[in-house]
Each structure stands twice: as C-alpha cells, then as structure tokens.
Motif scaffolding. Structure first.
Motif, mmCIF file in Angstrom:
data_model
loop_
_atom_site.group_PDB
_atom_site.id
_atom_site.type_symbol
_atom_site.label_atom_id
_atom_site.label_comp_id
_atom_site.label_asym_id
_atom_site.label_seq_id
_atom_site.Cartn_x
_atom_site.Cartn_y
_atom_site.Cartn_z
ATOM 1 N N GLY A 137 4.004 -7.697 -11.474
ATOM 2 C CA GLY A 137 2.868 -7.474 -12.469
ATOM 3 C C GLY A 137 1.566 -6.581 -12.203
ATOM 4 N N VAL A 138 1.791 -5.617 -11.380
ATOM 5 C CA VAL A 138 0.879 -4.694 -10.990
ATOM 6 C C VAL A 138 -0.121 -4.105 -12.296
ATOM 7 C CG1 VAL A 138 0.028 -2.688 -9.667
ATOM 8 C CG2 VAL A 138 1.973 -4.215 -8.958
ATOM 9 N N GLU A 139 0.853 -3.778 -13.155
ATOM 10 C CA GLU A 139 0.199 -3.380 -14.601
ATOM 11 C C GLU A 139 -0.908 -4.258 -15.298
ATOM 12 O OE1 GLU A 139 2.828 -3.752 -18.088
ATOM 13 O OE2 GLU A 139 4.386 -4.111 -16.560
ATOM 14 N N TYR A 140 -0.839 -5.517 -14.979
ATOM 15 C CA TYR A 140 -1.877 -6.298 -15.385
ATOM 16 C C TYR A 140 -2.948 -6.296 -14.643
ATOM 17 C CZ TYR A 140 2.162 -7.753 -18.161
ATOM 18 O OH TYR A 140 3.148 -8.044 -18.985
ATOM 19 N N LEU A 141 -2.748 -6.138 -13.249
ATOM 20 C CA LEU A 141 -4.009 -5.815 -12.435
ATOM 21 C C LEU A 141 -4.812 -4.655 -12.720
ATOM 22 C CD1 LEU A 141 -5.698 -6.488 -9.979
ATOM 23 C CD2 LEU A 141 -3.873 -5.598 -8.392
ATOM 24 N N GLY A 161 2.270 -0.244 -1.440
ATOM 25 C CA GLY A 161 3.527 -0.504 -1.611
ATOM 26 C C GLY A 161 4.280 0.650 -2.384
ATOM 27 N N HIS A 162 5.404 0.590 -2.460
ATOM 28 C CA HIS A 162 6.284 1.626 -3.197
ATOM 29 C C HIS A 162 7.474 0.748 -4.077
ATOM 30 C CE1 HIS A 162 9.692 1.123 -0.478
ATOM 31 N NE2 HIS A 162 9.063 1.181 0.621
ATOM 32 N N GLY A 163 7.787 1.444 -5.038
ATOM 33 C CA GLY A 163 8.815 0.859 -5.763
ATOM 34 C C GLY A 163 9.113 1.810 -6.907
ATOM 35 N N GLU A 164 10.021 1.259 -7.812
ATOM 36 C CA GLU A 164 10.397 2.251 -8.969
ATOM 37 C C GLU A 164 9.530 2.241 -10.008
ATOM 38 O OE1 GLU A 164 12.751 -1.630 -11.160
ATOM 39 O OE2 GLU A 164 13.828 -0.769 -9.635
ATOM 40 N N CYS A 165 8.405 1.255 -10.188
ATOM 41 C CA CYS A 165 7.542 1.381 -11.155
ATOM 42 C C CYS A 165 6.078 2.230 -10.654
ATOM 43 C CB CYS A 165 6.959 0.108 -11.468
ATOM 44 S SG CYS A 165 8.217 -1.037 -12.187
ATOM 45 N N LYS A 166 6.458 2.886 -9.630
ATOM 46 C CA LYS A 166 5.022 3.892 -9.081
ATOM 47 C C LYS A 166 4.588 4.891 -10.061
ATOM 48 C CE LYS A 166 2.943 6.553 -5.569
ATOM 49 N NZ LYS A 166 3.265 7.232 -4.130
ATOM 50 N N ASP A 167 5.514 5.691 -10.668
ATOM 51 C CA ASP A 167 5.189 6.558 -11.695
ATOM 52 C C ASP A 167 4.742 5.915 -13.011
ATOM 53 O OD1 ASP A 167 6.174 8.619 -10.065
ATOM 54 O OD2 ASP A 167 8.085 9.008 -10.879
ATOM 55 N N GLU A 168 5.290 5.007 -13.374
ATOM 56 C CA GLU A 168 4.791 4.169 -14.446
ATOM 57 C C GLU A 168 3.218 3.704 -14.476
ATOM 58 O OE1 GLU A 168 5.799 -0.072 -16.709
ATOM 59 O OE2 GLU A 168 7.495 1.245 -15.843
ATOM 60 N N LEU A 169 3.030 3.340 -13.164
ATOM 61 C CA LEU A 169 1.731 2.757 -12.784
ATOM 62 C C LEU A 169 0.694 4.141 -12.723
ATOM 63 C CD1 LEU A 169 2.634 0.046 -10.277
ATOM 64 C CD2 LEU A 169 1.967 -0.425 -12.699
ATOM 65 N N LEU A 170 1.128 4.909 -12.075
ATOM 66 C CA LEU A 170 0.140 6.319 -12.031
ATOM 67 C C LEU A 170 -0.176 6.796 -13.576
ATOM 68 C CD1 LEU A 170 1.982 8.089 -9.151
ATOM 69 C CD2 LEU A 170 -0.431 7.296 -9.099
ATOM 70 N N LEU A 172 -0.233 4.956 -16.076
ATOM 71 C CA LEU A 172 -1.000 3.856 -16.789
ATOM 72 C C LEU A 172 -2.646 4.095 -16.219
ATOM 73 C CD1 LEU A 172 -1.666 1.329 -18.164
ATOM 74 C CD2 LEU A 172 -0.854 -0.142 -16.451
ATOM 75 N N SER A 173 -2.803 4.304 -15.072
ATOM 76 C CA SER A 173 -4.017 4.497 -14.464
ATOM 77 C C SER A 173 -4.866 5.761 -15.161
ATOM 78 C CB SER A 173 -3.988 4.670 -12.979
ATOM 79 O OG SER A 173 -3.279 3.513 -12.237
ATOM 80 N N LYS A 174 -3.866 6.864 -15.343
ATOM 81 C CA LYS A 174 -4.479 8.022 -15.985
ATOM 82 C C LYS A 174 -4.913 7.918 -17.426
ATOM 83 C CE LYS A 174 -3.256 12.795 -16.583
ATOM 84 N NZ LYS A 174 -2.389 13.896 -16.500
ATOM 85 N N ASN A 175 -4.071 6.862 -18.095
ATOM 86 C CA ASN A 175 -3.950 6.920 -19.448
ATOM 87 C C ASN A 175 -5.580 5.926 -19.625
ATOM 88 O OD1 ASN A 175 -1.932 8.205 -20.298
ATOM 89 N ND2 ASN A 175 -0.657 6.546 -20.599
ATOM 90 N N LEU A 176 -5.854 5.128 -18.634
ATOM 91 C CA LEU A 176 -6.966 4.224 -18.777
ATOM 92 C C LEU A 176 -8.260 4.842 -18.276
ATOM 93 C CD1 LEU A 176 -5.292 0.707 -17.765
ATOM 94 C CD2 LEU A 176 -6.318 1.672 -19.984
ATOM 95 N N ASP A 177 -8.015 6.245 -17.709
ATOM 96 C CA ASP A 177 -9.056 7.165 -17.283
ATOM 97 C C ASP A 177 -9.642 6.362 -16.044
ATOM 98 O OD1 ASP A 177 -10.494 9.425 -17.041
ATOM 99 O OD2 ASP A 177 -12.239 8.480 -18.622
ATOM 100 N N TYR A 183 -6.297 3.956 -5.302
ATOM 101 C CA TYR A 183 -5.759 4.498 -4.297
ATOM 102 C C TYR A 183 -4.379 3.810 -4.053
ATOM 103 C CZ TYR A 183 -10.601 6.051 -3.180
ATOM 104 O OH TYR A 183 -11.715 6.692 -3.454
ATOM 105 N N PHE A 184 -3.330 4.959 -4.421
ATOM 106 C CA PHE A 184 -1.973 4.558 -4.173
ATOM 107 C C PHE A 184 -1.732 4.773 -2.874
ATOM 108 C CE2 PHE A 184 -2.130 4.131 -8.774
ATOM 109 C CZ PHE A 184 -1.243 3.130 -9.186
ATOM 110 N N MET A 185 -1.587 3.786 -2.118
ATOM 111 C CA MET A 185 -1.311 4.101 -0.363
ATOM 112 C C MET A 185 0.124 4.222 0.112
ATOM 113 S SD MET A 185 -4.619 4.468 0.364
ATOM 114 C CE MET A 185 -4.516 4.784 1.870
#
Length: 310
Positions: A137-141, A161-170, A172-177, A183-185
C-alpha cells in the motif's frame, strides 16, 4: 523422507507451522505415534473472499485445528481466528512476535551522517520500510504525504525497500510533484536499519488486503523498539496487538488516504505528542514484546502437553 523420519526418530513433541507443506505428514506422524503436536501460526481473519481451494479444504483445516494439542499465535486476532475454526481456547497460547533488531552506539552517528548526506537536518522524516509491492500500500502513503506537503514544507518521506512497483511509485511521486521530497533508498541491510528508525519522526506501515493482509509486520516491532510512533492500517496483524490509538500511534483503515493524512499530521505537527508516543512505544515493547515473553509463552504451551506414553 520426512514422514519416515517422523515415524522412526526419537522425540517427544512435533512443532510445525500451520499451513506448511509438511503439516499433514507431521499431523499423521504425531497421531500414529501418539505424540503431541503443536502448530504455530500468525494467520488471522482478514477480510477476503475465500477461494474455491480454501472452501474445499476448510473441513480438513478444522479437523487439524481441533485435534492439535496446542496452537501458538502472536496475538488475539490470531486466537480469535483459530477459535472460529474450532480450536479450544485453552489450547491456544499467545507467543508474541519479537524483533531481533539491535541498536548500537554507531547507529546514532550513522543517523547524524544520514541527515547530512540527504540534506534533511531541519526536516521531519516519515519512514516506510518494506517491499515495494501492491500489498504494502505504498501508493496510499505517497498520496497522503502529498496532501500533507500542501500544508507543511519541512517534511520528507524516506522509502526503504525494493520491488516490482518501484517504477510505478516513482512515476506517482513525479505526477504529484513531490519527487524531490521522497527518498527511495532501495534495499538496506538489516544491520543498518536501526539508523533509519532513529532518524524518523514516525514510521508508517500502509498495507492493504491484496489477496491476503500482512500476517504480522515486524516493522512495527522495529520502529517501536527504537522508540518511535507508528501508524499502520487495519490490514497489518501487528497493529491490533502493538498500537494503541492516541497513545503510541494510530490504526487507520486500509486504502484511506484521508485517514492516513490526518494521523500523520497529528504526529508530525506536534513534537510533544511525538515524543510521548515514542516513549509509550518503548514501554509496550518492554512490557510484552521481548524474547523473555516469547520464551515464557512457549514454555507454557509445552508444559500444557502430556508427553508421556498413551
């Protein structure tokens, strides 16, 4: 093979994980040899639609549960679930899950170095630790963080952390400005995690029910061990045992961005509350979630068994 060894070897008790591939062999061997069998499980009754497979094997699971000599579970949610399957309450023992996290002196120095390295000396830190997959549920955070950023500019979000949703979350972060404030560590070795827990002002576990919920969530243990407030959703098993609303954190409904935003704001905007919650987190760990509590529960379960010949 395992079944042959269980029939031939000398032992007093069989301990197995509920739902493991070996459970049937362990159960049959225990009954044939008239030995006690103890099942360990952290499954609880999260809201979900049962699959056809689950429906078909339900009668067998109920049979196993009823005829098991003792069941070890980490909390009351799990206990309720096994009672619903027919387990006798006096055969269920709560053995709390415990974190092996160690805070070393050098972790405090590393915390200081991290602040300098990330240029966040004057920022408040929201922390996520876990896999980057749908269930977490990282997208909700990220969405709740974006909402909070509209009101507060002295906050950052660190995602470990890492995982299959990383690009999607990156994306989302960009779209939300807000990509410059997250910081994706990537993956961090367990031995270095303490520094990040010490660094944060609040730790969040925003899991959702995606096929299944989080059976437990050791991140809750780890953050509390470091004296931090914790926010988790009602799809996190540990939340029901370890988080006391308004005392050491908050439990919020899964997928509820607004509720997560409100909980974050209450802690991040109130330093006194944050400190008070962190102290309470440590007290909760010390009062019920250390290895001595785990060992005592295991001893109680074993003591309840009849290990003599029947």
């Amino acid at each position: 093979c395992l079944f042959r060894d269980l029939l031939m070897e000398d032992y007093d008790i069989i301990v197995d994980m509920y739902g493991s591939i070996d459970m049937l062999y362990c159960f049959l061997a225990a009954k044939l040899r008239r030995k006690p069998i103890v099942l360990c499980s952290d499954i609880w009754g999260w809201k979900r639609k049962k699959s056809l497979h689950e429906t078909l094997i339900l009668p067998f699971n109920k049979f196993f549960v009823y005829h098991t000599d003792a069941i070890l579970v980490p909390g009351n949610k799990q206990k309720e679930y096994y009672i619903s399957l027919g387990a006798l309450p006096d055969k269920i023992f709560i053995m709390p899950n415990v974190s092996g996290l160690v805070v070393r002196d050098e972790d405090y120095e590393h915390k200081k170095n991290l602040k300098e390295k990330l240029s966040i000396e004057n920022k408040k830190v929201i922390l996520y630790v876990g896999r980057l997959v749908k269930q977490k549920g990282v997208e909700y955070l990220i969405k709740a963080f974006a909402k909070l950023r509209e009101e507060m500019d002295d906050i950052v979000l660190i995602i470990i952390g890492h995982g299959e949703c990383k690009d999607e979350l990156l994306l989302l972060s960009k779209n939300l400005d807000i990509e410059n404030h997250i910081y994706f560590m990537g993956f961090i070795e367990n031995v270095h995690l303490s520094s990040y827990y010490l660094l944060c002002n609040v730790c969040v576990m925003p899991s959702i029910t995606h096929g299944q919920a989080d059976c437990w969530g050791y991140v809750v243990n780890e953050a509390m061990h470091c004296g931090k407030p914790v926010i988790a959703t009602d799809a996190v098993g540990a939340a029901f045992e370890m988080i006391r609303n308004n005392e050491n954190g908050f439990i919020v409904p899964e997928k509820d961005v607004s509720a997560l935003y409100v909980a974050l704001k209450k802690i991040i905007s109130n330093s006194d509350l944050e400190k008070k919650m962190g102290i309470e987190s440590k007290k909760i760990i010390e009062s019920g979630f250390e290895y001595k509590h785990m060992i005592e529960a295991f001893k109680n379960a074993i003591s309840s068994l009849d290990t003599g010949s029947k």
